[in-house]
Design a protein around this motif. Structure first.
Motif, PDB file in Angstrom:
ATOM      1  N   TYR A   1      -2.596  -0.080  -0.113  1.00 60.52           N
ATOM      2  CA  TYR A   1      -2.639   0.012  -1.585  1.00 60.52           C
ATOM      3  C   TYR A   1      -2.760   1.480  -2.016  1.00 60.52           C
ATOM      4  CZ  TYR A   1      -3.786  -0.857  -6.423  1.00 60.52           C
ATOM      5  OH  TYR A   1      -3.749  -0.874  -7.803  1.00 60.52           O
ATOM      6  N   GLY A   2      -1.998   1.825  -3.026  1.00 59.82           N
ATOM      7  CA  GLY A   2      -2.047   3.191  -3.544  1.00 59.82           C
ATOM      8  C   GLY A   2      -1.062   4.131  -2.885  1.00 59.82           C
ATOM      9  N   LYS A   3      -0.721   3.820  -1.646  1.00 60.38           N
ATOM     10  CA  LYS A   3       0.252   4.659  -0.929  1.00 60.38           C
ATOM     11  C   LYS A   3       1.622   3.973  -0.901  1.00 60.38           C
ATOM     12  CE  LYS A   3       1.044   6.519   3.712  1.00 60.38           C
ATOM     13  NZ  LYS A   3       1.864   5.452   4.302  1.00 60.38           N
ATOM     14  N   ASP A   4       1.600   2.682  -0.554  1.00 62.97           N
ATOM     15  CA  ASP A   4       2.865   1.942  -0.429  1.00 62.97           C
ATOM     16  C   ASP A   4       3.131   1.031  -1.624  1.00 62.97           C
ATOM     17  OD1 ASP A   4       3.248   2.966   2.217  1.00 62.97           O
ATOM     18  OD2 ASP A   4       1.723   1.546   2.877  1.00 62.97           O
ATOM     19  N   TRP A   5       2.073   0.570  -2.258  1.00 57.88           N
ATOM     20  CA  TRP A   5       2.246  -0.300  -3.428  1.00 57.88           C
ATOM     21  C   TRP A   5       1.088  -0.110  -4.394  1.00 57.88           C
ATOM     22  CZ3 TRP A   5      -0.658  -4.758  -4.946  1.00 57.88           C
ATOM     23  CH2 TRP A   5      -1.700  -5.104  -4.091  1.00 57.88           C
ATOM     24  N   ILE A   6       1.314  -0.524  -5.617  1.00 63.05           N
ATOM     25  CA  ILE A   6       0.270  -0.380  -6.639  1.00 63.05           C
ATOM     26  C   ILE A   6       0.398  -1.519  -7.648  1.00 63.05           C
ATOM     27  CG2 ILE A   6       1.637   1.098  -8.194  1.00 63.05           C
ATOM     28  CD1 ILE A   6      -1.017   2.739  -8.542  1.00 63.05           C
ATOM     29  N   ASN A   7      -0.684  -1.835  -8.304  1.00 61.50           N
ATOM     30  CA  ASN A   7      -0.670  -2.913  -9.302  1.00 61.50           C
ATOM     31  C   ASN A   7      -0.857  -2.318 -10.704  1.00 61.50           C
ATOM     32  OD1 ASN A   7      -0.866  -5.261 -10.745  1.00 61.50           O
ATOM     33  ND2 ASN A   7      -2.656  -6.063  -9.670  1.00 61.50           N
ATOM     34  N   PHE A   8       0.158  -2.454 -11.540  1.00 57.32           N
ATOM     35  CA  PHE A   8       0.060  -1.986 -12.927  1.00 57.32           C
ATOM     36  C   PHE A   8      -0.664  -3.006 -13.802  1.00 57.32           C
ATOM     37  CE2 PHE A   8       4.169   0.782 -12.649  1.00 57.32           C
ATOM     38  CZ  PHE A   8       3.458   1.738 -11.941  1.00 57.32           C
ATOM     39  N   GLY A   9      -0.861  -4.215 -13.275  1.00 52.85           N
ATOM     40  CA  GLY A   9      -1.658  -5.227 -13.966  1.00 52.85           C
ATOM     41  C   GLY A   9      -0.960  -5.892 -15.136  1.00 52.85           C
ATOM     42  N   TYR A  10      -1.793  -6.430 -15.999  1.00 50.81           N
ATOM     43  CA  TYR A  10      -1.291  -7.190 -17.149  1.00 50.81           C
ATOM     44  C   TYR A  10      -0.926  -6.239 -18.288  1.00 50.81           C
ATOM     45  CZ  TYR A  10      -1.743  -9.874 -21.457  1.00 50.81           C
ATOM     46  OH  TYR A  10      -1.541 -10.417 -22.684  1.00 50.81           O
ATOM     47  N   GLN A  11       0.216  -6.437 -18.857  1.00 52.56           N
ATOM     48  CA  GLN A  11       0.633  -5.639 -20.009  1.00 52.56           C
ATOM     49  C   GLN A  11       1.099  -6.580 -21.116  1.00 52.56           C
ATOM     50  OE1 GLN A  11       0.158  -2.392 -19.811  1.00 52.56           O
ATOM     51  NE2 GLN A  11      -0.365  -2.519 -17.624  1.00 52.56           N
ATOM     52  N   ILE A  12       0.705  -6.271 -22.337  1.00 48.44           N
ATOM     53  CA  ILE A  12       1.150  -7.105 -23.455  1.00 48.44           C
ATOM     54  C   ILE A  12       2.610  -6.766 -23.759  1.00 48.44           C
ATOM     55  CG2 ILE A  12       0.893  -7.501 -25.927  1.00 48.44           C
ATOM     56  CD1 ILE A  12      -2.040  -7.472 -25.595  1.00 48.44           C
TER      57      ILE A  12
END
Lengths: 297, 316
Positions: free
Chosen positions: B123-134
């Motif tokens: 996580y953080g190097k290969d992939w990341i979560n931008f989460g919920y967006q309206i």
């Protein structure tokens, strides 16, 4: 089993509902909550309860089977779970929107540092004191003036701003979406050049009698279908002329084929969802012994 | 015989439900895998992901929208699993996010995290979560121009500043997104097509993984190249999974992957035990059952109509 199900209007069902069921189901909820708390009390879990899957699975099984009871007959268990799901989804949505969106993007920047201090550990700046963001709330509140007859005229400001904004954007969005569709609809079925990269996806470009002419059968079919369906929806003239009536009839059948395809994929989609639930139930029952022993260990 | 067909028309629907459930459970327990013929649209999406320049040295990422909830996990969840596996097997850097669907953000995190454990993705190097967006108009207008700014500068998993993650270095605008794949059960794909895509040059490549219900209406977007590929419903997921399984076999033979992916190790989401190709076997059996029932019902209808119509002799 042979009796036919009589679907009743909701208000009628509610009138007939026994208060005993409400008490029983609330009791069941209470027992489940107490059981959950007692299980969690002794088991170290993280915030999202991931290390306690047996409890999640038990609830999932109860809820799934309870929802499936509607397939037999309309009943209070189904209605109870239905309301639980609606409440959960609404509550989850409200909290999630506040925690993940409104609070970090509006509330925190609005507040001064003294109210929300910076978090050096996480590298977060904290409150920014951007007082002007309060105007967003004020404009939003104007929508609610509609409930006060004397102030109702004020909601026009809010509606005016959003309507103007949305109307302008809608025009741009329409062009962005439909523009490429129109271009794609007018691809020539016969060309004197090899337009392989530009023809619709999946079409074959065939050489025709070595005349340097390329024929694109799917583009041809696509054009015919487009004209027929447009003829069906062309109501400016009466469909008396053969040139309009015949393509319009063909257009109607083509639409039926499309609707059939949509219905087919709908059935397929709904079955997929059922299969996923059965997948869950099968594995839950397979692990039944394991998680019951874990629950009461 | 006629009575039999007539009775078929008035059969209680609960018998059909029971028959369907029995068929599905028995075929699931058979544990058989289908070998589907891959749809052209799925192959196109697979190729697009394969060719997307989002490796370690490309300076771009792939954006995966997981805009679905528990209701469609059977379709969208399997699609997400197949796609994320593909991204990890081909060493693509990617971000997950959910537009207008709070549950989608949680699923995005859990599904990706579970698969990452098996493929050693960090996580953080290969992939990341931008989460919920309206998914408001404002979001879609702002996001292409300033990705970190629109996300308020923090990730959704750890709440840390985006620039503290190596994967986000150099990711500023939509031009830094090599490909966007929207896995959705809603109309969120239209927002990407009508608001984001027209503003990008070259046009943002968009892939689509939708529920079976939505697939038919999306085909025109494939023809117009607005969509670069599509994974329709569970069938699309099974097709994509087949391609990914074949890739994984090749990678294992080459020694680049040690162990085959095991769906039963995905513990965070309790609906992912069977691979999509096994679920498709059950689906095929259910389709056959439905077809047989429809034929029987229609034959019964035709026979009962013929019986109800007076014959020529009776008229005379």
């Amino acid at each position: 089993m042979s009796e036919q199900i009589q679907d009743q209007p909701i208000h009628q069902r509610n009138q007939e509902e026994s208060p005993l069921w409400i008490v029983v189901l609330l009791g069941v909820t209470l027992i489940l909550v107490i059981l959950g708390i007692s299980v969690h009390y002794n088991v170290p879990v993280d915030v999202e309860m991931r290390s306690n899957p047996q409890w999640n699975t038990l609830l999932g099984v109860i809820a799934t089977l309870g929802i499936f009871t509607i397939l037999y007959k309309e009943n209070p268990i189904f209605r109870f779970l239905e309301h639980i799901f609606i409440g959960l989804a609404t509550g989850f949505g409200v909290v999630f929107v506040w925690v993940r969106f409104i609070e970090p993007r509006w509330f925190t920047p609005l507040m001064p540092q003294s109210v929300i201090p910076a978090n050096a550990k996480l590298g977060l700046p904290g409150g920014q004191g951007e007082w002007w963001m309060i105007f967003a709330l004020l404009i939003g509140l104007l929508f609610f003036t509609v409930y006060f007859p004397k102030l109702a005229w004020m909601n026009r400001f809010a509606f005016g701003i959003f309507m103007g904004w949305a109307a302008g954007a809608a025009f741009q969005m329409f062009i962005g979406l439909i523009g490429p569709q129109i271009v794609a609809a007018f691809r020539p079925p016969i060309t004197t050049y090899d337009p392989d990269p530009t023809i619709p996806a999946g079409l074959a470009a065939d050489k025709f009698f070595h005349l340097n002419v390329w024929w694109h059968p799917l583009a041809f079919i696509s054009m015919i279908v487009l004209l027929c369906v447009m003829a069906y929806f062309f109501f400016s003239v009466e469909h008396k002329n053969k040139l309009v009536r015949q393509p319009a009839i063909a257009g109607r059948y083509l639409l039926m084929i499309t609707l059939g395809a949509i219905f087919g994929t709908t059935v397929m989609g709904r079955l997929s969802l059922l299969i996923a639930r059965l997948d869950f139930l099968i594995f839950a029952f397979k692990d039944f012994g394991t998680w019951v022993s874990q629950l009461f260990h | 015989m006629n009575n039999f067909f007539q009775r078929l028309q008035s059969i209680d629907r609960r018998w059909v439900y029971l028959l369907l459930a029995a068929t599905l459970v028995s075929t699931l327990l058979m544990n058989k895998t289908v070998d589907p013929i891959v749809l052209p649209s799925v192959q196109q999406l697979y190729t697009a992901v394969d060719q997307a320049k989002a490796g370690d040295d490309d300076g771009k990422i792939i954006l995966v929208g997981m805009t679905f909830s528990a209701g469609t996990i059977g379709e969208n969840g399997n699609q997400a699993r197949a796609l994320i596996r593909h991204l990890m097997l081909t060493h693509k850097r990617f971000a997950v996010m959910s537009i207008s669907e709070p549950q989608g953000a949680t699923y995005a995190q859990r599904i990706t995290e579970d698969i990452a454990k098996q493929y050693g993705y960090e996580y953080g190097k290969d992939w990341i979560n931008f989460g919920y967006q309206i998914g408001t108009l404002a979001f879609f207008k702002a996001f292409p121009r300033d990705i970190p700014g629109t996300l308020h500068g923090v990730d959704a998993t750890q709440g840390k500043p985006l620039d503290s993650f190596p994967i986000m270095h150099g990711i500023k605008t939509i031009n830094d997104v090599a490909l966007h794949v929207e896995i959705t059960a809603s109309s969120s794909m239209l927002d990407w097509l009508q608001i984001v895509q027209p503003t990008t040059k070259p046009r943002l490549k968009i892939g689509y993984a939708c529920t079976g219900v939505m697939a038919t209406e999306a085909y025109p977007f494939l023809d117009s190249h607005q969509l670069i590929g599509m994974m329709p419903g569970l069938k699309g997921a099974a097709d994509y999974e087949k391609l990914v399984d074949e890739l994984e076999d090749r990678e294992m033979k080459a020694g680049r992957v040690k162990e085959a992916f095991n769906p039963e190790l995905m513990k965070s989401v309790p609906a992912f035990h069977y691979p999509a190709r096994k679920l498709m076997f059950a689906q095929g059996a259910a389709h056959l059952l439905l077809i047989v029932l429809i034929i029987l019902g229609n034959v019964g209808l035709l026979l009962s109509r013929r019986r109800a119509r007076p014959s020529v002799k009776e008229v005379d």
